[in-house]
Design a protein around this motif. Structure first.
Motif, mmCIF file in Angstrom:
data_model
loop_
_atom_site.group_PDB
_atom_site.id
_atom_site.type_symbol
_atom_site.label_atom_id
_atom_site.label_comp_id
_atom_site.label_asym_id
_atom_site.label_seq_id
_atom_site.Cartn_x
_atom_site.Cartn_y
_atom_site.Cartn_z
ATOM 1 N N MET A 191 0.830 -1.195 0.000
ATOM 2 C CA MET A 191 0.000 0.000 0.000
ATOM 3 C C MET A 191 0.870 1.252 0.000
ATOM 4 S SD MET A 191 -2.703 -1.168 2.931
ATOM 5 C CE MET A 191 -3.413 0.486 2.970
ATOM 6 N N LYS A 192 0.326 2.338 -0.510
ATOM 7 C CA LYS A 192 1.030 3.616 -0.463
ATOM 8 C C LYS A 192 0.814 4.310 0.876
ATOM 9 C CE LYS A 192 0.734 4.324 -5.475
ATOM 10 N NZ LYS A 192 0.247 5.206 -6.577
ATOM 11 N N THR A 193 -0.307 4.031 1.494
ATOM 12 C CA THR A 193 -0.606 4.599 2.811
ATOM 13 C C THR A 193 -0.178 3.611 3.903
ATOM 14 O OG1 THR A 193 -2.850 3.705 2.683
ATOM 15 C CG2 THR A 193 -2.528 5.982 1.958
ATOM 16 N N PRO A 194 0.017 4.079 5.142
ATOM 17 C CA PRO A 194 0.479 3.189 6.214
ATOM 18 C C PRO A 194 -0.488 2.027 6.470
ATOM 19 C CG PRO A 194 0.769 5.474 6.855
ATOM 20 C CD PRO A 194 -0.025 5.484 5.577
ATOM 21 N N TYR A 195 0.085 0.852 6.581
ATOM 22 C CA TYR A 195 -0.666 -0.373 6.874
ATOM 23 C C TYR A 195 -1.405 -0.252 8.199
ATOM 24 C CZ TYR A 195 -1.181 -5.503 7.484
ATOM 25 O OH TYR A 195 -1.654 -6.781 7.662
ATOM 26 N N SER A 196 -0.747 0.358 9.182
ATOM 27 C CA SER A 196 -1.325 0.474 10.525
ATOM 28 C C SER A 196 -2.599 1.321 10.511
ATOM 29 C CB SER A 196 -0.306 1.071 11.494
ATOM 30 O OG SER A 196 0.143 2.341 11.026
ATOM 31 N N ALA A 200 -4.802 1.600 8.117
ATOM 32 C CA ALA A 200 -5.902 0.799 7.565
ATOM 33 C C ALA A 200 -6.423 -0.191 8.593
ATOM 34 C CB ALA A 200 -5.438 0.066 6.314
ATOM 35 N N LEU A 201 -5.525 -0.783 9.375
ATOM 36 C CA LEU A 201 -5.942 -1.721 10.417
ATOM 37 C C LEU A 201 -6.717 -1.008 11.518
ATOM 38 C CD1 LEU A 201 -2.616 -3.752 10.683
ATOM 39 C CD2 LEU A 201 -4.775 -4.633 9.808
#
Length: 470
Positions: free
Chosen positions: A345-350, A352-353
């Motif tokens: 992903m381009k945005t932080p994984y954290s 999204a979680l």
């Protein structure tokens, strides 16, 4: 008066005898089916675990000797046949001969408790985190007090010390569970040098370290394991006396699934404590072996985000290395509520979680990934899209109380399934996620009920009560 010919008599005889035999055979078959059908258990619905006393000396003919039986409902809702079988098992004490060293049968039924009476009454749905919290805590205390493990000794100058000894640094990466377990075990009070008091024997090789060792590599792992067992069985008497049944190893790397192909006796006899715990594959034996979580280590207190602040319905991101993931992304790639990504992903994984109500664990190359641990760390309810996954700590934790298990065939219905979960029920699921977080965490110095101690409990319930005398 007409007299029948010999041909007629032979014809009648040839018809009557087979008819009578067929009738008798059919009657016996019907009787057999009727008398045994009530004993059948549905696979993957009910597990029956028998826990014996700690050692053979505690088996007495007095009424104080007890055999504990408890039922673990896994994934699917139990049916009436499960209840019947459980009740039959719970009443076996009346049929035991007097010389049998167990006088009474004490049943510890996990919640949901059996509703006795009409055969139509079924089990009440369990909404608690533990199948039986009191029983678990009782066993946990006994495990913490008495469990002893012997580790085959190796020195720092051993040519494979990097594979056999614990690391001297903080483990990192996708397969850190192997290294964390070994490091915590060596620093724990469970280690013993007295083989007479040992409940289990630890085979300390690391599959992840073997894979990265230039002397071994992926192609040499099977030979290494085979040669290692030959070496210890020749040097020590412990393996041969039990056939390896009181031995165990721990592996989280995916190549561990094939590591025992040249040491079949390890796969069949020893306790395999592994992340890749698919009971669809022949390499993993449910109940004998133990499932452990694959956890990407994270430090500090887990972040929090309340249920009302999580705007996305569901989230997934990952490589397209399975048909399950390909199907998931293909079906939901344009949806506004179920957010799916193929690759990074381009945005932080954290973010999204933390911003999603449900986080999808979709089977990849193996049935396990670190996504369940990721979801729990960030307070997101896991959605498990991995058929045949023997979930970690399933003997202890009630996964239906903090996750949603969905068949891979129902991927097109995923949005409907999640939206039909009432908000109050989702809040309860998310609250339970916060309660189980500590069981899926590794610590620099192990703490009660963390991942290390939960794995130790899994070993505890798999040990034999008949200890070998070495």
């Amino acid at each position: 008066m007409a007299v029948s010919s010999p041909w007629n008599r032979r014809f009648k005889g040839s018809i009557i005898k087979p008819t009578i035999l067929a009738f008798i055979t059919s009657t016996m078959i019907i009787f057999y089916i009727f008398s045994t059908s009530r004993l059948l258990l549905h696979p993957h619905q009910t597990r029956i675990h028998i826990k014996a006393p700690l050692d053979s000396s505690s088996l007495k003919t007095s009424s104080s000797a007890k055999l504990r039986v408890f039922v673990d409902h896994h994934h699917n809702k139990p049916k009436e046949d499960d209840e019947t079988a459980t009740l039959l098992l719970a009443n076996t004490s009346s049929s035991l001969p007097e010389q049998f060293p167990i006088a009474n049968v004490e049943t510890h039924l996990t919640k949901p408790q059996l509703q006795l009476g009409s055969s139509r009454e079924k089990l009440v749905q369990n909404k608690e985190v533990f199948h039986d919290k009191d029983l678990f805590h009782e066993d946990y205390k006994e495990m913490n007090r008495t469990l002893k493990i012997y580790v085959y000794p190796h020195k720092r100058n051993d040519p494979f010390a990097n594979v056999l000894l614990p690391v001297d640094h903080e483990p990192t990466g996708n397969y850190a569970s192997e290294s964390y377990f070994k490091k915590a075990l060596y620093e724990s009070h469970f280690i013993t040098n007295d083989t007479k008091e040992a409940d289990l024997f630890y085979l300390p090789f690391s599959i992840a370290s073997l894979r990265n060792d230039k002397k071994v590599g992926v192609g040499g792992i099977q030979d290494f394991v085979k040669n290692y067992v030959v070496e210890i069985s020749g040097k020590y008497p412990y393996w041969n006396k039990s056939g390896g049944a009181d031995h165990f190893y721990v592996a989280c790397h995916s190549v561990g699934r094939s590591a025992m192909e040249k040491a079949i006796h390890v796969k069949l006899n020893a306790i395999q404590v592994v992340c890749s715990s698919s009971y669809f594959l022949s390499g993993y034996v449910a109940h004998k072996d133990a499932s452990i979580p694959q956890i990407w280590p994270r430090k500090g207190v887990p972040p929090t985000n309340g249920p009302s602040k999580r705007k996305n319905l569901a989230f997934f991101a990952g490589a397209m290395n399975s048909r399950v993931r390909e199907n998931l992304v293909q079906v939901w790639k344009n949806d506004s509520k179920i957010i799916v990504h193929s690759g990074r992903m381009k945005t932080p994984y954290s973010e999204a979680l933390l911003g999603s109500k449900y986080c999808i664990h979709a089977k990849g190359f193996e049935i396990n990934t670190a996504r369940i641990g990721d979801a729990l760390y960030y307070g997101c309810v896991p959605v498990i899209l991995a058929d045949h996954y023997d979930l970690p700590y399933a003997d202890i934790l009630n996964w239906e109380s903090f996750s949603v298990v969905v068949s891979s065939l129902d991927i097109p219905k995923l949005k409907q399934i999640l939206e039909e979960i009432e908000y109050d029920h989702y809040v309860k699921l998310q609250k339970n996620v916060m309660l189980v977080q500590k069981h899926f965490q590794w610590n620099s110095f192990s703490k009660d009920f963390d991942a290390f101690h939960m794995i130790m409990h899994e070993l505890w319930i798999r040990r034999s009560h008949l200890r070998q005398i070495y």
